[in-house]
Structure formats: C-alpha cells, structure tokens
Design a protein around this motif. Structure first.
Motif, PDB file in Angstrom:
ATOM      1  N   LYS A 170      15.246-110.728  29.913  1.00 44.41           N
ATOM      2  CA  LYS A 170      14.139-111.555  30.602  1.00 44.41           C
ATOM      3  C   LYS A 170      13.479-110.553  31.678  1.00 44.41           C
ATOM      4  N   ALA A 171      12.011-110.894  32.124  1.00 46.51           N
ATOM      5  CA  ALA A 171      11.448-110.155  32.970  1.00 46.51           C
ATOM      6  C   ALA A 171      11.374-110.969  34.260  1.00 46.51           C
ATOM      7  N   GLU A 191      19.803-111.784  38.288  1.00 46.09           N
ATOM      8  CA  GLU A 191      21.166-112.483  38.114  1.00 46.09           C
ATOM      9  C   GLU A 191      22.293-111.503  38.194  1.00 46.09           C
ATOM     10  N   GLU A 192      23.457-111.570  38.981  1.00 45.20           N
ATOM     11  CA  GLU A 192      24.556-110.617  39.423  1.00 45.20           C
ATOM     12  C   GLU A 192      25.056-110.203  37.959  1.00 45.20           C
ATOM     13  N   GLY A 193      25.205-109.272  37.872  1.00 47.65           N
ATOM     14  CA  GLY A 193      25.798-108.563  36.223  1.00 47.65           C
ATOM     15  C   GLY A 193      25.082-108.410  35.504  1.00 47.65           C
ATOM     16  N   ILE A 194      23.777-108.725  35.479  1.00 46.24           N
ATOM     17  CA  ILE A 194      22.780-108.595  34.732  1.00 46.24           C
ATOM     18  C   ILE A 194      21.566-107.717  35.095  1.00 46.24           C
ATOM     19  N   ASP A 195      20.838-108.095  36.043  1.00 53.74           N
ATOM     20  CA  ASP A 195      19.928-107.369  36.651  1.00 53.74           C
ATOM     21  C   ASP A 195      20.294-106.452  37.913  1.00 53.74           C
ATOM     22  N   TYR A 196      21.691-106.766  38.396  1.00 53.53           N
ATOM     23  CA  TYR A 196      21.938-105.818  39.521  1.00 53.53           C
ATOM     24  C   TYR A 196      23.474-106.102  39.655  1.00 53.53           C
ATOM     25  N   ASP A 197      24.068-104.991  40.207  1.00 50.36           N
ATOM     26  CA  ASP A 197      25.582-104.946  40.435  1.00 50.36           C
ATOM     27  C   ASP A 197      25.827-104.654  41.747  1.00 50.36           C
ATOM     28  N   GLU A 236      20.856-100.167  36.836  1.00 44.55           N
ATOM     29  CA  GLU A 236      20.650-101.243  35.985  1.00 44.55           C
ATOM     30  C   GLU A 236      19.414-101.145  34.960  1.00 44.55           C
ATOM     31  N   GLU A 237      19.559-102.099  34.085  1.00 43.84           N
ATOM     32  CA  GLU A 237      18.232-102.373  33.016  1.00 43.84           C
ATOM     33  C   GLU A 237      17.455-103.546  33.865  1.00 43.84           C
TER      34      GLU A 237
END
Length: 222
Positions: A24-25, A57-63, A105-106
């Motif tokens: 998702k963007a 979303e944590e773990g998806i867009d950022y750590d 992150e991606e």
C-alpha cells in the motif's frame, strides 16, 4: 513547491514505480509556512512536502524510529563551557536535512498533489531517502550524521549521545546536534574550518540554509 521537488530530484529521494501487489502507498501533502522578520513582515514563503506518517504501520512501513534529541540543559552546558574556554561557536542549519538519511524499510507514497506525472498517473514513488513526515526520518538522518562524525575521529558522549567530542593533543572540539541544527566550536579555530569543509565534501555539498558565528564571551558579558 518546485524548489522542494528539485531537492527531491537532486538527492534522488524516490523512484517512480508500479505499486507491487500486496503493498500500500501512503499519502503526501503540502505544508506551507510564512517566515517573518522581527517586524512580522513576511520575508520568505516556504513549502514542504510531507508524508502522512500517521498512516504508516509498525513492522510494515517502519521499524526502529528512535533518534536522540539534545535537551535544552545540554545546550546551555555547551554554551557555558564555550564561554569558559573563550572559543568561537558556529551554527549550521541543514536545509532539507532528512533527505540525506537512507531508509531501510520498503515504503511507497502517492505522487504529490498538483505534481502527478501525466504519463504515469497510477504509479507511485518508492522512497529511498527519508523525508519529513515519515516515522523513521529522524532516525535515518541521525544515523547519517553520527556515522560521519564517528568516522572522522569524534566520539559520542557517554551520557548525551547528541554531543560529539574530538581531541587533538591539548585542543578539543565539541559538536552538539539538535535534529537539523548543529552548533560546534573548538579551542582551535582551524579545527572548525576543517570540520566544515570535510562535512560539505563527505555529504555531497550539503546546502546550508544559514551559517553564522557568535562570540560567546560577548554573550557571557551581557
């Protein structure tokens, strides 16, 4: 707005791609601000493109997002020490500082409002460098800056991780970091000049927004 996007292009912040399946963007938006002088007269109009980080979303867009920030007490101690030692203090404000931090992150963002590529309106940008609004932007910038300092003979403070110290025989140089503002000084003026030149060279001629000097001993007398 065009100047802001020009900085994105020069720093190769993102790449226009098709959104991968299952990804998702997040959105982007423009933030406008008027810079006023002491008489409240507008002297500069600023436009900044920011990511809508609240949709990450944590773990998806950022750590990891943590980045140390100098406390006001630390800056006061810095100035007090500079006043005691009687050396010159310099200040740097890095323009679009977050654009120099690389993210791990991606992350994908929508094309900025008003600047959608007419040939590829459905494509999105894959983010390579951090920019304002992303949760990991402060961390990415701090890692870039601290890595440069440590590689150039500085060591970080034991208690205050935003303070960096470099010693050369009897001379000492201090660098205090507050997000994109940097103050530094030394008992030897040439160390300050060497620091400025090497910083510009290593970080690909960073565009300084402001650069000034202040005689700390004059401030202490007042």
């Amino acid at each position: 707005m065009q100047e802001e996007l020009l900085q994105f292009k020069l720093q190769q912040v993102w790449i226009l791609v098709d959104l991968p399946f299952g990804k998702k963007a997040i959105g982007t938006k423009w933030v406008f601000r008027n810079k006023r002088d002491e008489r409240s007269i507008v002297v500069k109009n600023k436009a900044r493109l920011v990511a809508q980080g609240h949709r990450q979303e944590e773990g998806i867009d950022y750590d990891e997002v943590f980045a140390p920030v100098a406390r006001i007490e630390a800056i006061r101690l810095f100035l007090a020490f500079a006043s005691y030692m009687g050396f010159l203090v310099y200040q740097m404000d890095v323009k679009s500082a977050f654009l120099y931090g690389t993210i791990r992150e991606e992350v994908y963002v929508h094309q900025p409002p008003g600047f959608v590529n007419s040939a590829h309106p459905n494509k999105v940008y894959k983010v390579v460098k951090a920019f304002y609004g992303l949760h990991q932007a402060p961390r990415a910038w701090y890692e870039t800056l601290s890595s440069f300092l440590l590689e150039n003979g500085f060591r970080s403070g034991t208690i205050d991780k935003t303070l960096f110290i470099k010693k050369n025989k009897s001379d000492v140089m201090l660098v205090q970091v507050y997000v994109d503002d940097i103050i530094f000084g030394s008992t030897k003026k040439s160390m300050c000049y060497e620091f400025e030149e090497s910083y510009k060279k290593i970080l690909d001629e960073l565009p300084w927004e402001s650069y000034g000097t202040t005689w700390i001993e004059q401030m202490s007398q007042k």
